[in-house]
Scaffold this motif. Structure first.
Motif, PDB file in Angstrom:
ATOM      1  N   ILE A   1       0.838  -1.211   0.000  1.00  0.00           N
ATOM      2  CA  ILE A   1       0.000   0.000   0.000  1.00  0.00           C
ATOM      3  C   ILE A   1       0.867   1.254   0.000  1.00  0.00           C
ATOM      4  N   MET A   2       1.931   1.226   0.816  1.00  0.00           N
ATOM      5  CA  MET A   2       2.830   2.382   0.874  1.00  0.00           C
ATOM      6  C   MET A   2       3.518   2.610  -0.472  1.00  0.00           C
ATOM      7  N   MET A   3       3.901   1.542  -1.137  1.00  0.00           N
ATOM      8  CA  MET A   3       4.546   1.672  -2.435  1.00  0.00           C
ATOM      9  C   MET A   3       3.583   2.247  -3.470  1.00  0.00           C
ATOM     10  N   ILE A   4       2.333   1.782  -3.452  1.00  0.00           N
ATOM     11  CA  ILE A   4       1.328   2.295  -4.387  1.00  0.00           C
ATOM     12  C   ILE A   4       1.097   3.783  -4.158  1.00  0.00           C
ATOM     13  N   LEU A   5       0.995   4.177  -2.892  1.00  0.00           N
ATOM     14  CA  LEU A   5       0.785   5.592  -2.559  1.00  0.00           C
ATOM     15  C   LEU A   5       1.978   6.436  -2.991  1.00  0.00           C
ATOM     16  N   THR A   6       3.186   5.892  -2.776  1.00  0.00           N
ATOM     17  CA  THR A   6       4.399   6.626  -3.162  1.00  0.00           C
ATOM     18  C   THR A   6       4.456   6.841  -4.665  1.00  0.00           C
ATOM     19  N   VAL A   7       4.138   5.789  -5.438  1.00  0.00           N
ATOM     20  CA  VAL A   7       4.148   5.905  -6.894  1.00  0.00           C
ATOM     21  C   VAL A   7       3.103   6.908  -7.363  1.00  0.00           C
ATOM     22  N   ALA A   8       1.904   6.829  -6.769  1.00  0.00           N
ATOM     23  CA  ALA A   8       0.825   7.738  -7.164  1.00  0.00           C
ATOM     24  C   ALA A   8       1.197   9.191  -6.880  1.00  0.00           C
ATOM     25  N   ILE A   9       1.786   9.433  -5.714  1.00  0.00           N
ATOM     26  CA  ILE A   9       2.196  10.799  -5.359  1.00  0.00           C
ATOM     27  C   ILE A   9       3.311  11.276  -6.276  1.00  0.00           C
ATOM     28  N   SER A  10       4.274  10.388  -6.558  1.00  0.00           N
ATOM     29  CA  SER A  10       5.396  10.756  -7.437  1.00  0.00           C
ATOM     30  C   SER A  10       4.899  11.107  -8.837  1.00  0.00           C
ATOM     31  N   LEU A  11       3.948  10.300  -9.361  1.00  0.00           N
ATOM     32  CA  LEU A  11       3.415  10.582 -10.693  1.00  0.00           C
ATOM     33  C   LEU A  11       2.677  11.909 -10.714  1.00  0.00           C
ATOM     34  N   SER A  12       1.951  12.209  -9.643  1.00  0.00           N
ATOM     35  CA  SER A  12       1.230  13.482  -9.561  1.00  0.00           C
ATOM     36  C   SER A  12       2.196  14.651  -9.548  1.00  0.00           C
ATOM     37  N   ILE A  13       3.285  14.503  -8.786  1.00  0.00           N
ATOM     38  CA  ILE A  13       4.285  15.560  -8.717  1.00  0.00           C
ATOM     39  C   ILE A  13       4.961  15.753 -10.068  1.00  0.00           C
ATOM     40  N   MET A  14       5.312  14.629 -10.719  1.00  0.00           N
ATOM     41  CA  MET A  14       5.963  14.714 -12.033  1.00  0.00           C
ATOM     42  C   MET A  14       5.040  15.371 -13.051  1.00  0.00           C
ATOM     43  N   LYS A  15       3.750  15.029 -13.006  1.00  0.00           N
ATOM     44  CA  LYS A  15       2.784  15.631 -13.925  1.00  0.00           C
ATOM     45  C   LYS A  15       2.676  17.124 -13.684  1.00  0.00           C
ATOM     46  N   TYR A  16       2.621  17.513 -12.414  1.00  0.00           N
ATOM     47  CA  TYR A  16       2.534  18.933 -12.069  1.00  0.00           C
ATOM     48  C   TYR A  16       3.778  19.675 -12.540  1.00  0.00           C
ATOM     49  N   MET A  17       4.955  19.083 -12.341  1.00  0.00           N
ATOM     50  CA  MET A  17       6.206  19.724 -12.749  1.00  0.00           C
ATOM     51  C   MET A  17       6.274  19.872 -14.263  1.00  0.00           C
ATOM     52  N   GLU A  18       5.823  18.843 -15.010  1.00  0.00           N
ATOM     53  CA  GLU A  18       5.820  18.932 -16.464  1.00  0.00           C
ATOM     54  C   GLU A  18       4.850  20.007 -16.943  1.00  0.00           C
ATOM     55  N   GLN A  19       3.689  20.114 -16.288  1.00  0.00           N
ATOM     56  CA  GLN A  19       2.742  21.160 -16.652  1.00  0.00           C
ATOM     57  C   GLN A  19       3.338  22.542 -16.416  1.00  0.00           C
ATOM     58  N   ALA A  20       4.090  22.685 -15.315  1.00  0.00           N
ATOM     59  CA  ALA A  20       4.734  23.967 -15.017  1.00  0.00           C
ATOM     60  C   ALA A  20       5.803  24.283 -16.064  1.00  0.00           C
ATOM     61  N   ARG A  21       6.596  23.273 -16.441  1.00  0.00           N
ATOM     62  CA  ARG A  21       7.631  23.487 -17.458  1.00  0.00           C
ATOM     63  C   ARG A  21       7.002  23.825 -18.804  1.00  0.00           C
ATOM     64  N   MET A  22       5.924  23.121 -19.156  1.00  0.00           N
ATOM     65  CA  MET A  22       5.244  23.382 -20.417  1.00  0.00           C
ATOM     66  C   MET A  22       4.648  24.786 -20.434  1.00  0.00           C
ATOM     67  N   SER A  23       4.063  25.200 -19.319  1.00  0.00           N
ATOM     68  CA  SER A  23       3.490  26.546 -19.227  1.00  0.00           C
ATOM     69  C   SER A  23       4.565  27.611 -19.410  1.00  0.00           C
ATOM     70  N   LYS A  24       5.751  27.348 -18.872  1.00  0.00           N
ATOM     71  CA  LYS A  24       6.865  28.278 -19.056  1.00  0.00           C
ATOM     72  C   LYS A  24       7.243  28.368 -20.524  1.00  0.00           C
ATOM     73  N   ASP A  25       7.304  27.233 -21.219  1.00  0.00           N
ATOM     74  CA  ASP A  25       7.615  27.235 -22.649  1.00  0.00           C
ATOM     75  C   ASP A  25       6.563  28.006 -23.448  1.00  0.00           C
ATOM     76  N   VAL A  26       5.301  27.773 -23.135  1.00  0.00           N
ATOM     77  CA  VAL A  26       4.225  28.453 -23.861  1.00  0.00           C
ATOM     78  C   VAL A  26       4.294  29.959 -23.627  1.00  0.00           C
ATOM     79  N   TYR A  27       4.603  30.354 -22.408  1.00  0.00           N
ATOM     80  CA  TYR A  27       4.747  31.784 -22.105  1.00  0.00           C
ATOM     81  C   TYR A  27       5.901  32.385 -22.902  1.00  0.00           C
TER      82      TYR A  27
END
Length: 227
Positions: A24-50
């Motif tokens: 369960i802890m591993m599943i939660l860790t992966v889910a949180i990591s993927l969410s963080i990575m997605k958020y970071m990519e969205q931030a990087r993409m937004s910077k490029d678009v700007y």
């Protein structure tokens, strides 16, 4: 006095229970990591678009000369076999550098404060803007770092591509029609290119949609620079 003792029922976790908890802890860790990575990519993409929107506005607002020195690009579609010839200026951006096709696009970037050079370099570019034999400053003049193999003006600063997954290069294009009407084009790619001009239509469409283009030309994008 009789001393009463309570029997302890705390026997700890069984092996099965530990395995379940760890899973369960591993599943939660992966889910949180993927969410963080997605958020970071969205931030990087937004910077490029700007940044790309700043380049788009600079190219759209610059006062081009009547004999704007566009560049001819030949491209053969690998799927349809049809050949296309473009005359255009461009600002190409990848993860390492920015490349301007000619003196006018370089001046557009300079005038709008997107790249920086010395006042002497800016003046020399203005004096030679209409000359097909391009004048180049010495490397190390502000953001200017080199002359490319196809006579582009190459700069390095923080406008470089930030995205890790959405695209690895993008390009804004300028077309001057015979009646001196200015039109814009855009492209982007998320593929590794080793030579020539290629299209990544899906990435290009996603990119120019993000920039708010409605009728931009989807053009082939140039070769990636390999340091």
């Amino acid at each position: 006095m009789v001393k009463c003792e309570k029997e302890s029922n705390n026997k700890g976790f069984s092996l099965v229970e530990l395995i379940i908890i760890i899973a369960i802890m591993m599943i939660l860790t992966v889910a949180i990591s993927l969410s963080i990575m997605k958020y970071m990519e969205q931030a990087r993409m937004s910077k490029d678009v700007y940044n790309a929107s700043l380049i788009k506005n600079a190219l759209a607002c610059y006062d081009y000369p009547s004999d704007f020195q566009g560049r001819f690009v030949e491209y053969k579609d690998p799927e349809t076999g049809e050949s296309e010839v473009f005359e255009r200026g461009w600002v190409y951006v990848d993860r390492d550098e920015i490349r301007c096709s000619d003196q006018s696009t370089a001046l557009a970037m300079i005038k709008f404060g997107l790249v920086h050079v010395s006042p002497e370099t800016e003046r020399k570019l203005e004096e030679n803007e209409n000359d097909k034999n391009r004048w180049f400053p010495q490397p190390g003049d502000g953001d200017f770092v080199r002359r490319s193999g196809i006579d582009e003006y190459v700069f390095k600063n923080n406008l470089r591509v930030q995205s890790k997954r959405s695209w690895n290069t993008y390009q804004l294009d300028v077309y001057m029609d015979e009646d001196e009407t200015l039109s814009m084009g855009a492209s982007a790619s998320n593929t590794e290119r080793t030579h020539g001009h290629e299209k990544d239509a899906a990435t290009a469409k996603y990119f120019y949609d993000q920039l708010g283009f409605t009728n931009a030309r989807v053009t082939p994008i140039g070769e990636q620079y390999r340091p």
